[in-house]
Design an enzyme around this catalytic site. Structure first.
Site, PDB file in Angstrom:
ATOM      1  N   ASP A 112       0.855  -1.389  -0.035  1.00 45.53           N
ATOM      2  CA  ASP A 112       0.049   0.076   0.028  1.00 45.53           C
ATOM      3  C   ASP A 112       0.915   1.157   0.005  1.00 45.53           C
ATOM      4  OD1 ASP A 112       0.898  -0.447   2.827  1.00 45.53           O
ATOM      5  OD2 ASP A 112      -0.574   0.940   3.372  1.00 45.53           O
ATOM      6  N   HIS A 125       1.811  -8.877  -3.585  1.00 45.42           N
ATOM      7  CA  HIS A 125       0.836  -7.810  -3.354  1.00 45.42           C
ATOM      8  C   HIS A 125       1.426  -6.407  -3.273  1.00 45.42           C
ATOM      9  CE1 HIS A 125      -3.231  -6.524  -1.926  1.00 45.42           C
ATOM     10  NE2 HIS A 125      -2.672  -5.661  -1.038  1.00 45.42           N
ATOM     11  N   ASP A 156       1.304 -17.929  -4.043  1.00 47.64           N
ATOM     12  CA  ASP A 156       1.864 -16.795  -4.908  1.00 47.64           C
ATOM     13  C   ASP A 156       0.957 -15.987  -5.619  1.00 47.64           C
ATOM     14  OD1 ASP A 156       3.732 -14.899  -6.020  1.00 47.64           O
ATOM     15  OD2 ASP A 156       4.773 -16.466  -7.402  1.00 47.64           O
ATOM     16  N   GLU A 187       2.145  -9.906   0.690  1.00 47.58           N
ATOM     17  CA  GLU A 187       2.560  -8.674   0.466  1.00 47.58           C
ATOM     18  C   GLU A 187       4.137  -8.582   0.931  1.00 47.58           C
ATOM     19  OE1 GLU A 187      -0.014  -5.816   2.649  1.00 47.58           O
ATOM     20  OE2 GLU A 187       0.935  -4.377   1.897  1.00 47.58           O
TER      21      GLU A 187
HETATM   22  O1  G3I Z   1       0.708 -11.667  17.717  1.00 45.43           O
HETATM   23  C1  G3I Z   1      -0.065 -12.613  17.485  1.00 45.43           C
HETATM   24  C2  G3I Z   1      -0.088 -14.029  18.015  1.00 45.43           C
HETATM   25  O2  G3I Z   1       0.452 -13.920  19.570  1.00 45.43           O
HETATM   26  C3  G3I Z   1      -0.986 -14.876  17.777  1.00 45.43           C
HETATM   27  O3  G3I Z   1      -0.794 -16.051  17.925  1.00 45.43           O
HETATM   28  C4  G3I Z   1      -1.070 -14.839  16.042  1.00 45.43           C
HETATM   29  C5  G3I Z   1      -2.514 -15.755  15.733  1.00 45.43           C
HETATM   30  O4  G3I Z   1      -3.562 -15.324  15.618  1.00 45.43           O
HETATM   31  O5  G3I Z   1      -1.618 -13.533  16.008  1.00 45.43           O
HETATM   32  C6  G3I Z   1      -0.557 -12.553  16.106  1.00 45.43           C
HETATM   33  O6  G3I Z   1      -0.995 -11.194  15.606  1.00 45.43           O
HETATM   34  C7  G3I Z   1      -0.932 -11.220  14.315  1.00 45.43           C
HETATM   35  C8  G3I Z   1      -0.220  -9.789  14.194  1.00 45.43           C
HETATM   36  O7  G3I Z   1      -0.112  -9.412  12.805  1.00 45.43           O
HETATM   37  C9  G3I Z   1       1.375 -10.085  14.393  1.00 45.43           C
HETATM   38  O8  G3I Z   1       2.264  -9.241  13.955  1.00 45.43           O
HETATM   39  C10 G3I Z   1      -2.385 -10.972  13.879  1.00 45.43           C
HETATM   40  O9  G3I Z   1      -2.829 -12.090  13.703  1.00 45.43           O
HETATM   41  C11 G3I Z   1      -2.250 -10.278  12.465  1.00 45.43           C
HETATM   42  O10 G3I Z   1      -3.677  -9.974  11.837  1.00 45.43           O
HETATM   43  C12 G3I Z   1      -1.514  -8.920  12.093  1.00 45.43           C
HETATM   44  O11 G3I Z   1      -1.343  -8.692  11.037  1.00 45.43           O
HETATM   45  C13 G3I Z   1      -0.833  -7.597  10.750  1.00 45.43           C
HETATM   46  C14 G3I Z   1      -1.815  -6.802   9.666  1.00 45.43           C
HETATM   47  O12 G3I Z   1      -1.048  -5.455   9.111  1.00 45.43           O
HETATM   48  C15 G3I Z   1      -2.857  -6.640   9.799  1.00 45.43           C
HETATM   49  O13 G3I Z   1      -3.074  -6.043  11.021  1.00 45.43           O
HETATM   50  C16 G3I Z   1       0.691  -7.604  10.291  1.00 45.43           C
HETATM   51  O14 G3I Z   1       1.359  -7.921  11.273  1.00 45.43           O
HETATM   52  C17 G3I Z   1       1.127  -6.309   9.683  1.00 45.43           C
HETATM   53  O15 G3I Z   1       2.401  -6.325   9.205  1.00 45.43           O
HETATM   54  C18 G3I Z   1       0.337  -5.915   8.548  1.00 45.43           C
HETATM   55  O16 G3I Z   1       0.497  -4.618   8.429  1.00 45.43           O
HETATM   56  C19 G3I Z   1       0.251  -3.973   7.031  1.00 45.43           C
HETATM   57  C20 G3I Z   1      -0.276  -2.683   7.462  1.00 45.43           C
HETATM   58  O17 G3I Z   1      -1.437  -2.671   8.209  1.00 45.43           O
HETATM   59  C21 G3I Z   1      -0.592  -1.883   5.966  1.00 45.43           C
HETATM   60  N1  G3I Z   1       0.648  -2.006   5.281  1.00 45.43           N
HETATM   61  C22 G3I Z   1       0.853  -3.346   4.660  1.00 45.43           C
HETATM   62  C23 G3I Z   1       1.334  -4.188   6.033  1.00 45.43           C
HETATM   63  C24 G3I Z   1       1.551  -5.511   5.739  1.00 45.43           C
HETATM   64  O18 G3I Z   1       0.624  -6.180   5.321  1.00 45.43           O
HETATM   65  O1  9MR Z   2      -3.605  -3.495  -0.070  1.00 45.06           O
HETATM   66  C1  9MR Z   2      -3.922  -3.382   1.347  1.00 45.06           C
HETATM   67  C2  9MR Z   2      -2.860  -4.041   1.909  1.00 45.06           C
HETATM   68  O2  9MR Z   2      -1.605  -3.181   1.754  1.00 45.06           O
HETATM   69  C3  9MR Z   2      -2.859  -4.172   3.511  1.00 45.06           C
HETATM   70  O3  9MR Z   2      -1.828  -4.917   3.992  1.00 45.06           O
HETATM   71  C4  9MR Z   2      -4.266  -4.832   3.752  1.00 45.06           C
HETATM   72  C5  9MR Z   2      -4.568  -4.760   5.257  1.00 45.06           C
HETATM   73  O4  9MR Z   2      -4.536  -3.501   5.666  1.00 45.06           O
HETATM   74  O5  9MR Z   2      -5.184  -4.172   3.027  1.00 45.06           O
HETATM   75  C6  9MR Z   2      -5.007  -4.106   1.717  1.00 45.06           C
HETATM   76  O6  9MR Z   2      -6.265  -3.579   1.240  1.00 45.06           O
HETATM   77  C7  9MR Z   2      -7.409  -4.413   0.823  1.00 45.06           C
HETATM   78  C8  9MR Z   2      -8.560  -3.832   1.840  1.00 45.06           C
HETATM   79  O7  9MR Z   2      -7.947  -3.700   3.302  1.00 45.06           O
HETATM   80  C9  9MR Z   2      -9.523  -4.469   1.710  1.00 45.06           C
HETATM   81  N1  9MR Z   2     -10.173  -4.757   0.462  1.00 45.06           N
HETATM   82  C10 9MR Z   2      -9.033  -5.122  -0.422  1.00 45.06           C
HETATM   83  C11 9MR Z   2      -7.719  -4.425  -0.459  1.00 45.06           C
HETATM   84  C12 9MR Z   2      -6.798  -5.079  -1.343  1.00 45.06           C
HETATM   85  O8  9MR Z   2      -7.277  -5.160  -2.536  1.00 45.06           O
END
Ligand code: G3I
Ligand code: 9MR
Ligand code: ZN
Length: 539
Positions: A150, A468, A513, A522
């Site tokens: 993103d 992604h 993939d 991503e």
């Molecule tokens: O830490 C818990 C763990 O204790 C547990 O056992 C496990 C199973 O459910 O979950 C762990 O937490 C996870 C957490 O990441 C750990 O860092 C959550 O489930 C999981 O939903 C969460 O995902 C994060 C995601 O955003 C959604 O919030 C990712 O870490 C994080 O890297 C990702 O970040 C996104 C940004 O929001 C937007 N930009 C892209 C980026 C990468 O995808």
């Molecule tokens: O593209 C977005 C990605 O960078 C983020 O990690 C993710 C979670 O915040 O969200 C993706 O965007 C999605 C949105 O949350 C829901 N609709 C589909 C989008 C991707 O196509």
């Protein structure tokens, strides 16, 4: 299907070398490009494990150290053949170059030039002033790196990625010698090393994310994620979402850390950083209550929410103490250490972000090397965690220091952070298992896994190709930028397409993939940064 999994990039001469077979065979062979067998061995049965779900057999060819760095080899057994790989002293040089160069490609605003970005050039993006959400004031926050697939720019995520890179420089001077073809920046000593020229882009951006009173805005993003367009076509209004104590603490910490690095190259800049760190720290001192962060109602950009801010404050205190030697920060280290201890998680002082960041504070304490009780305690925790990880690695055929529970969103970062911990522990205590765990972790990332996939673009015959990542999906270039680390397998299967996969897959196989799978495939700045740290230790 009979499969032979191997690190598809290659092995350093002299290192342990293994491939994993998922079938029994009397013998395995290494063949060269002319199909000649140049080594033979006998696979040993390891057995079934719960992370791959496969019955594994290990082909150990550690003894095979050929001359001729450019040759490629494959493992064969019983009619099956592995992907190709190389063995040489500099097998990871190109990988390091590419993994670092990705930060350049992720630059926001007008910081790319065609000369350096080549076919991956994009026009200036996100140049407009951002609106302070709920207030309406407009602020220039141009610059920095896009976070990920993103186009958001998030303070805590940026600070953590910078921390991995800058601690990398502090621990391993080799990183300052890595060049990756980016514009040079002049400094007191001539030119900044590339890694510091690149980090300065993000530091300059984070300086703009700090409010007059020292607090730091949590993020700057549009209200909703952009559709799949090039960054310059993402024209929605940019908002500065509220300040948080996590962002303020992380920024205090990373500026203080950056001060300790840049003072050897650019005294004036190092001074600016320390002053800004001090202002953030003073704000934290005046605002002891946690100021956590929640997305505005209806907004879907990254939240980077945390439940508490003690780990962030601990990191800030440790980093300020290391930078200044001022005892008042040492008192805060003790205060926040005690708060963290109350949370009852013994491993917390080894957590390296993006959420809990106490481990980053530990790195400052290890670097400060006071030899006092705090220092001894932290060293011991790193050793204990490294020993735990070595124990975990011994429970599966891949020698991988990951349990089934560790395969969540960004599992490859989880792995790389573990490898960082083991890398640091290796500097504290000499233990042969540590290097072995690090090597096997890198092997996994580069293809020795039951997806038979290298999770770094452009590095491996079967490297993933569909991250992604908005520019990659949108531009008309066939291949993604090389050097991008994928988030990797995630048992949570947390996006619409991933949810269609069978729900009883073994953790290592919860991957596709596919560019639509943002919870599996991503990329982010802080998934590349820990790989830079680990590779730096191997140069
Ligand atoms: O830490 C818990 C763990 O204790 C547990 O056992 C496990 C199973 O459910 O979950 C762990 O937490 C996870 C957490 O990441 C750990 O860092 C959550 O489930 C999981 O939903 C969460 O995902 C994060 C995601 O955003 C959604 O919030 C990712 O870490 C994080 O890297 C990702 O970040 C996104 C940004 O929001 C937007 N930009 C892209 C980026 C990468 O995808
Ligand atoms: O593209 C977005 C990605 O960078 C983020 O990690 C993710 C979670 O915040 O969200 C993706 O965007 C999605 C949105 O949350 C829901 N609709 C589909 C989008 C991707 O196509
Ligand atoms: Zn941009």
């Amino acid at each position: 299907m009979k499969q032979i999994y191997v690190n598809q990039s290659g092995f350093l001469t002299g290192d342990n070398k293994r491939a994993v077979l998922n079938f029994p065979a009397d013998k395995f062979y290494i063949i060269n490009e002319k199909n000649e067998a140049v080594f033979e061995g006998k696979p040993t049965h390891f057995g079934k494990d719960d992370i791959s779900g496969e019955d594994t057999y290990i082909a150990d060819f550690s003894e095979f150290d050929p001359q001729g760095a450019e040759d490629t080899y494959r493992i064969c057994a019983d009619g099956a053949e592995s992907a190709s790989f190389r063995i040489s002293d500099n097998v990871y040089d190109a990988l390091m170059h590419d993994v670092c160069k990705c930060f350049y490609y992720l630059r926001c605003s007008d910081a790319l030039s065609e000369e350096y970005a080549g076919e991956y050039y994009h026009k200036p993006c996100h140049m407009d002033m951002a609106t302070v959400y709920g207030e309406g004031t407009r602020v220039d926050v141009c610059g920095g790196w896009h976070d990920a697939g993103d186009y958001g720019r998030y303070s805590t995520a940026g600070a953590v990625a910078l921390a991995h890179l800058l601690y990398g420089v502090r621990f391993f001077d080799s990183l300052t010698k890595v060049s990756f073809d980016i514009p040079k920046i002049k400094c007191d000593t001539g030119e900044l090393p590339d890694i510091l020229a690149e980090c300065k882009v993000e530091l300059d951006f984070l300086l703009k994310m700090q409010r007059e009173d020292g607090a730091v805005w949590h993020k700057v993003t549009t209200f909703m994620h952009a559709p799949f367009v090039m960054p310059e076509e993402d024209k929605d209004e940019l908002f500065l979402f509220p300040v948080s104590s996590m962002a303020t603490a992380d920024i205090a910490a990373v500026f203080a850390l950056a001060h300790t690095v840049y003072r050897d190259y650019d005294k004036a800049y190092a001074k600016v950083l320390l002053k800004a760190a001090g202002r953030a720290y003073d704000w934290l001192t005046l605002n002891q209550e946690p100021l956590l962060f929640k997305n505005a109602d209806g907004s879907n950009t990254g939240e980077y929410g945390e439940d508490e801010d003690f780990s962030n404050r601990f990191w800030a205190a440790a980093s300020m103490y290391e930078a200044t030697g001022d005892k008042k920060y040492r008192e805060d280290i003790i205060k926040y250490r005690d708060e963290l201890n109350k949370l009852g998680d013994k491993r917390i002082f080894t957590y390296l972000g993006w959420g809990p960041v106490a481990g980053l504070g530990s790195l400052s304490i290890i670097l400060k090397n006071d030899g006092d009780d705090i220092n001894k305690d932290i060293n011991e925790r790193f050793i204990n965690e490294a020993d735990r990880l070595a124990g975990v690695a011994s429970t599966n055929g891949f020698n991988l220091c990951m349990r089934a529970d560790d395969f969540f969103w960004g599992s490859n970062m989880e792995l790389l952070k573990f490898l960082m911990v083991v890398t640091v522990a290796k500097g504290i205590k000499d233990d042969a298992r540590y290097a072995d765990v690090i090597g096997s972790g890198i092997d996994y990332l580069l293809g020795c896994n039951s997806m038979d996939t290298s999770y770094v673009t452009g590095h491996g015959e079967k490297a993933y190709r569909n991250p992604h990542l908005r520019p990659t999906v949108t531009d008309d270039v066939e291949e993604p930028w090389p050097g991008l680390v994928s988030g990797g397998p995630n048992r949570g299967l947390q996006d619409e397409k991933a949810a269609l996969l069978p729900h009883d897959l073994p953790p290592m196989k919860c991957y596709l993939d596919d560019w639509e799978c943002y919870s599996l495939n991503e990329i982010t700045i802080y998934w590349n940064s820990p790989l830079v740290f680990v590779l730096a230790s191997m140069l």
